[in-house]
Each structure stands twice: as C-alpha cells, then as structure tokens.
Design a protein around this motif. Structure first.
Motif, short mmCIF file in Angstrom:
data_model
loop_
_atom_site.label_atom_id
_atom_site.label_comp_id
_atom_site.label_asym_id
_atom_site.label_seq_id
_atom_site.Cartn_x
_atom_site.Cartn_y
_atom_site.Cartn_z
N ARG A 197 -12.82 -8.58 12.49
CA ARG A 197 -11.82 -8.05 13.42
C ARG A 197 -10.54 -7.66 12.68
O ARG A 197 -10.03 -8.40 11.84
N LEU A 198 -10.00 -6.48 13.02
CA LEU A 198 -8.76 -5.99 12.44
C LEU A 198 -7.59 -6.35 13.34
O LEU A 198 -7.75 -6.54 14.55
N PRO A 199 -6.37 -6.41 12.78
CA PRO A 199 -5.19 -6.58 13.64
C PRO A 199 -5.09 -5.40 14.60
O PRO A 199 -5.11 -4.24 14.16
N ASP A 200 -5.00 -5.66 15.90
CA ASP A 200 -4.95 -4.57 16.87
C ASP A 200 -3.50 -4.33 17.29
O ASP A 200 -3.04 -4.79 18.32
N ARG A 201 -2.80 -3.59 16.46
CA ARG A 201 -1.39 -3.28 16.73
C ARG A 201 -1.29 -2.33 17.91
O ARG A 201 -1.98 -1.32 17.96
N VAL A 202 -0.39 -2.64 18.82
CA VAL A 202 -0.29 -1.89 20.08
C VAL A 202 0.90 -0.94 20.10
O VAL A 202 1.13 -0.26 21.11
N THR A 203 1.66 -0.90 19.01
CA THR A 203 2.79 0.02 18.92
C THR A 203 2.81 0.66 17.54
O THR A 203 2.19 0.16 16.60
N VAL A 204 3.53 1.76 17.41
CA VAL A 204 3.74 2.36 16.10
C VAL A 204 4.44 1.33 15.21
O VAL A 204 5.47 0.76 15.58
N THR A 205 3.84 1.10 14.02
CA THR A 205 4.33 0.04 13.15
C THR A 205 4.39 0.53 11.72
O THR A 205 3.41 1.11 11.21
N ALA A 206 5.51 0.31 11.05
CA ALA A 206 5.63 0.62 9.63
C ALA A 206 5.04 -0.53 8.82
O ALA A 206 5.47 -1.68 8.96
N LEU A 207 4.05 -0.24 7.99
CA LEU A 207 3.36 -1.27 7.23
C LEU A 207 3.84 -1.35 5.78
O LEU A 207 3.37 -2.22 5.03
N GLY A 208 4.72 -0.45 5.38
CA GLY A 208 5.19 -0.46 4.00
C GLY A 208 4.24 0.29 3.08
O GLY A 208 3.40 1.08 3.53
N PRO A 209 4.31 0.04 1.78
CA PRO A 209 3.40 0.71 0.83
C PRO A 209 1.94 0.39 1.15
O PRO A 209 1.61 -0.73 1.54
N ASP A 210 1.10 1.38 0.97
CA ASP A 210 -0.34 1.21 1.25
C ASP A 210 -1.04 0.72 -0.01
O ASP A 210 -1.42 1.53 -0.87
N THR A 211 -1.21 -0.58 -0.13
CA THR A 211 -1.78 -1.15 -1.35
C THR A 211 -3.27 -0.83 -1.50
O THR A 211 -3.82 -0.98 -2.59
N GLY A 212 -3.93 -0.39 -0.43
CA GLY A 212 -5.34 -0.05 -0.52
C GLY A 212 -5.61 1.43 -0.62
O GLY A 212 -6.75 1.87 -0.43
N ALA A 213 -4.59 2.22 -0.92
CA ALA A 213 -4.73 3.68 -0.92
C ALA A 213 -5.82 4.13 -1.88
O ALA A 213 -5.93 3.65 -3.01
N LEU A 214 -6.63 5.09 -1.43
CA LEU A 214 -7.69 5.69 -2.25
C LEU A 214 -7.23 6.99 -2.88
O LEU A 214 -7.71 7.36 -3.95
N ILE A 215 -6.34 7.72 -2.21
CA ILE A 215 -5.81 8.97 -2.72
C ILE A 215 -4.40 8.70 -3.21
O ILE A 215 -3.52 8.31 -2.43
N THR A 216 -4.17 8.86 -4.49
CA THR A 216 -2.86 8.58 -5.05
C THR A 216 -1.91 9.73 -4.77
O THR A 216 -2.30 10.90 -4.78
N GLU A 217 -0.70 9.38 -4.47
CA GLU A 217 0.31 10.38 -4.14
C GLU A 217 1.68 9.78 -4.42
O GLU A 217 1.78 8.64 -4.88
N GLY A 218 2.75 10.51 -4.13
CA GLY A 218 4.10 10.02 -4.39
C GLY A 218 4.47 8.86 -3.48
O GLY A 218 3.66 8.39 -2.67
N ALA A 219 5.69 8.38 -3.63
CA ALA A 219 6.18 7.27 -2.82
C ALA A 219 5.99 7.58 -1.34
O ALA A 219 6.35 8.65 -0.86
N SER A 220 5.40 6.66 -0.60
CA SER A 220 5.12 6.91 0.81
C SER A 220 5.01 5.59 1.56
O SER A 220 4.86 4.52 0.96
#
Length: 292
Positions: free
Chosen positions: A155-178
């Motif tokens: 089960r994943l966290p079921d966030r019910v509102t728009v939420t800023a999660l910070g840097p995406d540590t699991g990113a598969l596509i590398t890109e600039g600061a986001s």
C-alpha cells in the motif's frame, strides 16, 4: 523446482461444484497442496482454467514463479512486444517505445529498469508479486497480463491533497534541480505526480498545495500543459516516468511513453478497466497489453 500455489486470496468453496471460486481447486486439493508432488500439482493447474470458466470466474492466477515473472518482463521490454501501464482508471502512465526509438535495459537484484525516448520504467520483482490474467485460455492472441502485489506489502501513502515531496530521490530520468509534487488523487493503488523546476508550474503547484485534486486542477492545468514537466506514476510495483509535450484535450496521444489524467474517468473510482476486478488480496502493479 516447487510448483507454486494458485491461491488468489479468495477462499470460498462453491456449493455446487465444491471448487474454490478464487483458485478453482477442490477442498481436498487445497488441504493437501503442501504435500502434493509436483506432478500432481501440475495436473491440478492444467484443470483450473476449465473449472474457473465453469464457475464464471474471469481472474486467473498464472503458474509463474518469481523468476518466470522476471523473465517475462525482460522479454517484453527487449522484444518491444507491447505496452506496460501503471495507475488507475483516469490516471495512468504508459511505457512503450516509439517505432523509431530503442529501449535500454538494466537488471540488478529485484529491480528491472528500462529507458526509451521520453520515458523510463522501473519494477521491483520479488516474491510478493503475482501474475494474473483476465483473458480466457486458448486465445488466438497473447493475453493481457496483470502484475499484482500482495495488499499487505504494497500500500502507498494515499495523499488527498496536492503535496510538495521535495527532491525525488527515486528519479529515473535525470534533470536539473526540481521538486516532486504529488497531485493528491487520494488513491491507495497509485500516485500521480510531477517533477518541476522553477517556473509557472512550480508556482501554480505551490499555490495549490493543500487543495484536493479536483479543486486544484483549474489552478494548475494550464501551467502543466504549457510546460509539460516530467510526469510520474507510482504503484506498489514501481514507477513510470514520462516526458514530452502533454497533448491538448481530444488530441491523439503521441507514439511512445505518455500519460492520461482524465477527471471524468477518475470520478468512477475504478482501479482497473471494466471486467478486470482484482481479488481484494492484491493491489495492481502494472498491466501488460500485447501489441496487436
């Protein structure tokens, strides 16, 4: 090698046939499965499709081990034989290679990672994954395959509102600061998010933080379509990331990886398409649709 159990987590015997409406075995076969030799288990597996058909059950577990599932995923990606889809009805990401694009693969431990133009996919294949199909045996074409995850493990966290999660540590596509934003669909089966850098999408999402998706959508839709940031769909099995221009409403989806975020379809609250209802013991991980 031990032949796996066909149990789907629905354990109820049919009053007329005596077969389990979840897996198709008899009560005796269920009770003695742990001591049955592989030859007897294979015989039972061979009979299950006809039994389940007689019971009117459409969901069938396939007799695949973890290594079988892993081999299927790798082969499907190497051969570019179809499309992998993650998400829920109305909010999905699709991974497939455009006709003129290649696919690169990396398999290490449980993880299988694939990259193609404008998209990436990662699956974690372990002993909590099950292979199911809703298509009857004997089809002239290859069946659709659902990779499902044991509910208690996935089960994943079921966030019910728009939420800023910070840097995406699991990113598969590398890109600039986001920054990774969860769009707050409120679904335990899948999460839909975007990864944005400085700009109008970031500003719109920051303003909409804390709002439920339906309320936030009018505030963020224009910026997201205009900037088309990386979209991320996650399930208990892994994630798909998609780049490229988001097409306007009613436009044709591009060849290759793409996403769909359709409020009217989300409102149905369906997890999978009609006719593909999973046993409660599982959460959806990904669906493979063979090329036709």
């Amino acid at each position: 090698m031990t032949i796996t159990s066909p149990c789907t987590g629905i354990c109820k015997l049919d009053d007329v046939t005596g077969w389990c409406i979840g897996c198709g075995r008899s009560g005796d076969e269920i009770a003695t499965w742990g001591t049955l030799p592989n030859t007897a288990r294979e015989t039972v597996w061979e009979q299950l499709p006809d039994r389940l058909s007689a019971l009117g059950v459409t969901c069938r577990r396939l007799p695949w081990t973890t290594e079988d599932i892993r081999a299927f995923v790798l082969q499907s990606l190497e051969n570019r034989g179809g499309t992998w889809v993650m998400g829920v009805v109305g909010g999905v990401a699709e991974f497939c290679a455009a006709p003129d694009a290649s696919v690169s693969l990396d398999a290490q431990g449980e993880a299988i990672t694939a990259h193609t133009r404008n998209g990436a996919l990662r699956m974690l294949i372990n002993d909590d994954i099950r292979a199911l199909t809703f298509d009857p045996p004997g089809l002239a074409t290859a069946p659709r395959i659902v990779l499902a995850v044991k509910r208690e493990r996935g089960r994943l966290p079921d966030r019910v509102t728009v939420t800023a999660l910070g840097p995406d540590t699991g990113a598969l596509i590398t890109e600039g600061a986001s920054v990774h934003f969860d769009l707050g669909l409120g679904r335990k089966e899948a999460r839909f998010g975007v990864r944005v850098g400085p700009g109008q999408s970031h500003d719109a999402l920051t303003t909409a933080t804390g709002l439920p998706f339906a309320e936030a959508l009018p505030r963020i839709a224009g910026a997201l379509v205009a900037e088309s940031p990386t979209r991320i769909v996650e399930t208990a099995l892994g994630r798909i990331e998609v780049q490229g221009q988001i097409p306007p409403p009613n436009a044709k989806s591009p060849n290759g990886p793409h996403t769909h975020l359709l409020p009217d379809h989300l409102a149905t609250e369906r997890v999978l398409p009609v006719g593909m209802d999973l046993p409660r013991a599982y959460l959806p991980g990904a669906i493979f649709y063979p090329a036709r």
